[in-house]
Design a protein around this motif. Structure first.
Motif, PDB file in Angstrom:
ATOM      1  N   ILE A  17       0.772  -1.244  -0.172  1.00 50.78           N
ATOM      2  CA  ILE A  17      -0.157  -0.029  -0.025  1.00 50.78           C
ATOM      3  C   ILE A  17       0.929   1.202  -0.013  1.00 50.78           C
ATOM      4  O   ILE A  17       0.575   2.066  -0.751  1.00 50.78           O
ATOM      5  CB  ILE A  17      -0.945  -0.025   1.066  1.00 50.78           C
ATOM      6  CG1 ILE A  17      -2.045  -1.019   0.968  1.00 50.78           C
ATOM      7  CG2 ILE A  17      -1.909   1.380   1.391  1.00 50.78           C
ATOM      8  CD1 ILE A  17      -2.746  -1.330   2.183  1.00 50.78           C
ATOM      9  N   VAL A  18       1.993   1.183   0.754  1.00 52.08           N
ATOM     10  CA  VAL A  18       2.760   2.346   0.785  1.00 52.08           C
ATOM     11  C   VAL A  18       3.467   2.380  -0.566  1.00 52.08           C
ATOM     12  O   VAL A  18       3.702   3.711  -1.115  1.00 52.08           O
ATOM     13  CB  VAL A  18       3.857   2.200   1.886  1.00 52.08           C
ATOM     14  CG1 VAL A  18       4.966   3.127   1.764  1.00 52.08           C
ATOM     15  CG2 VAL A  18       3.221   2.205   3.428  1.00 52.08           C
ATOM     16  N   VAL A  19       3.995   1.512  -1.151  1.00 51.61           N
ATOM     17  CA  VAL A  19       4.728   1.596  -2.474  1.00 51.61           C
ATOM     18  C   VAL A  19       3.639   2.260  -3.533  1.00 51.61           C
ATOM     19  O   VAL A  19       3.955   2.820  -4.426  1.00 51.61           O
ATOM     20  CB  VAL A  19       5.059   0.208  -3.015  1.00 51.61           C
ATOM     21  CG1 VAL A  19       5.649   0.218  -4.148  1.00 51.61           C
ATOM     22  CG2 VAL A  19       6.415  -0.031  -1.976  1.00 51.61           C
ATOM     23  N   ILE A  22       2.865   5.872  -3.141  1.00 48.71           N
ATOM     24  CA  ILE A  22       4.096   6.623  -3.519  1.00 48.71           C
ATOM     25  C   ILE A  22       4.206   6.656  -5.074  1.00 48.71           C
ATOM     26  O   ILE A  22       4.348   7.715  -5.645  1.00 48.71           O
ATOM     27  CB  ILE A  22       5.614   6.208  -2.949  1.00 48.71           C
ATOM     28  CG1 ILE A  22       5.533   6.334  -1.396  1.00 48.71           C
ATOM     29  CG2 ILE A  22       6.463   6.766  -3.576  1.00 48.71           C
ATOM     30  CD1 ILE A  22       6.507   5.611  -0.806  1.00 48.71           C
ATOM     31  N   ALA A  23       3.920   5.626  -5.637  1.00 57.23           N
ATOM     32  CA  ALA A  23       4.215   5.380  -7.023  1.00 57.23           C
ATOM     33  C   ALA A  23       2.970   6.206  -7.859  1.00 57.23           C
ATOM     34  O   ALA A  23       3.140   6.882  -9.064  1.00 57.23           O
ATOM     35  CB  ALA A  23       4.004   4.093  -7.669  1.00 57.23           C
ATOM     36  N   PHE A  24       1.718   6.070  -7.216  1.00 56.97           N
ATOM     37  CA  PHE A  24       0.450   6.840  -7.967  1.00 56.97           C
ATOM     38  C   PHE A  24       0.537   8.229  -7.941  1.00 56.97           C
ATOM     39  O   PHE A  24       0.171   9.216  -8.689  1.00 56.97           O
ATOM     40  CB  PHE A  24      -0.595   6.170  -7.563  1.00 56.97           C
ATOM     41  CG  PHE A  24      -1.794   6.556  -8.213  1.00 56.97           C
ATOM     42  CD1 PHE A  24      -2.154   6.091  -9.409  1.00 56.97           C
ATOM     43  CD2 PHE A  24      -2.518   7.579  -7.588  1.00 56.97           C
ATOM     44  CE1 PHE A  24      -3.285   6.410 -10.270  1.00 56.97           C
ATOM     45  CE2 PHE A  24      -3.777   8.052  -8.503  1.00 56.97           C
ATOM     46  CZ  PHE A  24      -4.116   7.510  -9.774  1.00 56.97           C
ATOM     47  N   LYS A  29       1.764  13.505 -10.148  1.00 52.85           N
ATOM     48  CA  LYS A  29       2.635  14.942 -10.301  1.00 52.85           C
ATOM     49  C   LYS A  29       3.327  14.959 -11.658  1.00 52.85           C
ATOM     50  O   LYS A  29       3.449  16.209 -11.987  1.00 52.85           O
ATOM     51  CB  LYS A  29       3.619  15.040  -9.138  1.00 52.85           C
ATOM     52  CG  LYS A  29       2.804  15.123  -7.770  1.00 52.85           C
ATOM     53  CD  LYS A  29       3.927  15.736  -6.638  1.00 52.85           C
ATOM     54  CE  LYS A  29       3.480  15.450  -5.311  1.00 52.85           C
ATOM     55  NZ  LYS A  29       2.196  16.301  -5.146  1.00 52.85           N
ATOM     56  N   LEU A  30       3.612  13.807 -12.230  1.00 52.76           N
ATOM     57  CA  LEU A  30       4.258  13.891 -13.621  1.00 52.76           C
ATOM     58  C   LEU A  30       3.421  14.053 -14.804  1.00 52.76           C
ATOM     59  O   LEU A  30       3.933  14.251 -15.798  1.00 52.76           O
ATOM     60  CB  LEU A  30       5.418  12.653 -13.658  1.00 52.76           C
ATOM     61  CG  LEU A  30       6.509  12.562 -12.641  1.00 52.76           C
ATOM     62  CD1 LEU A  30       7.235  11.211 -12.967  1.00 52.76           C
ATOM     63  CD2 LEU A  30       7.217  13.693 -12.814  1.00 52.76           C
ATOM     64  N   ALA A  31       1.939  13.932 -14.605  1.00 58.65           N
ATOM     65  CA  ALA A  31       1.207  14.020 -15.692  1.00 58.65           C
ATOM     66  C   ALA A  31       1.036  15.330 -16.089  1.00 58.65           C
ATOM     67  O   ALA A  31       1.196  16.660 -15.391  1.00 58.65           O
ATOM     68  CB  ALA A  31      -0.231  13.539 -15.217  1.00 58.65           C
ATOM     69  N   PRO A  32       1.101  15.579 -17.531  1.00 58.11           N
ATOM     70  CA  PRO A  32       1.064  16.928 -18.090  1.00 58.11           C
ATOM     71  C   PRO A  32      -0.288  17.873 -17.899  1.00 58.11           C
ATOM     72  O   PRO A  32      -0.373  18.839 -18.007  1.00 58.11           O
ATOM     73  CB  PRO A  32       1.187  16.828 -19.545  1.00 58.11           C
ATOM     74  CG  PRO A  32       0.565  15.551 -19.912  1.00 58.11           C
ATOM     75  CD  PRO A  32       1.024  14.662 -18.454  1.00 58.11           C
ATOM     76  N   GLY A  57      -2.139  -1.210 -13.260  1.00 57.24           N
ATOM     77  CA  GLY A  57      -0.796  -1.452 -13.544  1.00 57.24           C
ATOM     78  C   GLY A  57       0.287  -1.402 -12.191  1.00 57.24           C
ATOM     79  O   GLY A  57       0.862  -2.347 -12.326  1.00 57.24           O
ATOM     80  N   ILE A  58       0.204  -0.300 -11.518  1.00 55.30           N
ATOM     81  CA  ILE A  58       1.175  -0.164 -10.338  1.00 55.30           C
ATOM     82  C   ILE A  58       0.891  -1.621  -9.610  1.00 55.30           C
ATOM     83  O   ILE A  58       1.736  -2.142  -9.195  1.00 55.30           O
ATOM     84  CB  ILE A  58       0.813   0.944 -10.044  1.00 55.30           C
ATOM     85  CG1 ILE A  58       1.565   1.966 -10.480  1.00 55.30           C
ATOM     86  CG2 ILE A  58       1.753   0.967  -8.602  1.00 55.30           C
ATOM     87  CD1 ILE A  58       1.133   3.437 -10.353  1.00 55.30           C
ATOM     88  N   CYS A  59      -0.559  -1.678  -9.162  1.00 55.50           N
ATOM     89  CA  CYS A  59      -0.919  -2.601  -8.442  1.00 55.50           C
ATOM     90  C   CYS A  59      -0.295  -4.010  -8.951  1.00 55.50           C
ATOM     91  O   CYS A  59      -0.053  -4.845  -7.920  1.00 55.50           O
ATOM     92  CB  CYS A  59      -2.340  -2.928  -7.915  1.00 55.50           C
ATOM     93  SG  CYS A  59      -2.984  -1.451  -7.083  1.00 55.50           S
ATOM     94  N   TRP A  60      -0.524  -4.378 -10.209  1.00 55.48           N
ATOM     95  CA  TRP A  60      -0.246  -5.747 -10.517  1.00 55.48           C
ATOM     96  C   TRP A  60       1.473  -5.884 -10.381  1.00 55.48           C
ATOM     97  O   TRP A  60       1.962  -7.046 -10.130  1.00 55.48           O
ATOM     98  CB  TRP A  60      -0.553  -5.928 -12.037  1.00 55.48           C
ATOM     99  CG  TRP A  60      -2.262  -6.215 -12.329  1.00 55.48           C
ATOM    100  CD1 TRP A  60      -2.886  -6.786 -11.287  1.00 55.48           C
ATOM    101  CD2 TRP A  60      -3.050  -5.726 -13.311  1.00 55.48           C
ATOM    102  NE1 TRP A  60      -4.259  -6.831 -11.767  1.00 55.48           N
ATOM    103  CE2 TRP A  60      -4.038  -6.385 -13.030  1.00 55.48           C
ATOM    104  CE3 TRP A  60      -2.645  -5.253 -14.438  1.00 55.48           C
ATOM    105  CZ2 TRP A  60      -5.194  -6.060 -13.804  1.00 55.48           C
ATOM    106  CZ3 TRP A  60      -3.619  -5.137 -15.473  1.00 55.48           C
ATOM    107  CH2 TRP A  60      -4.969  -5.497 -15.040  1.00 55.48           C
TER     108      TRP A  60
END
Length: 67
Positions: A17-19, A22-24, A29-32, A57-60
């Motif tokens: 959950i923590v990872v 952070i990833a999401f 933040k990086l989305a245009p 995708g991140i969860c998988w």
């Protein structure tokens, strides 16, 4: 880890959950574009599908790594 499978499961669940958070948040933040504004205010369905696909995708990836 430990000798107790339940504790191991809780540790890996919390770590996953923590990872994910952070990833999401990094992807948002990086989305245009302002993703939340697009989804909530402008009701952009394509942006909502994109956010959902990124989340899945991140969860998988996290699930495959911890398996």
């Amino acid at each position: 880890m430990t000798d107790y499978p339940l504790i191991n499961g809780l540790i890996f669940c919390g770590l996953g959950i923590v990872v994910f958070i952070i990833a999401f948040s990094l992807v948002v933040k990086l989305a245009p574009l302002d993703l939340w504004k697009q989804i909530a205010e402008e009701r952009n369905i394509a942006a909502a599908i994109l956010a959902g696909a990124v989340a899945l995708g991140i969860c998988w990836i996290i699930a495959a790594t911890m398996h």
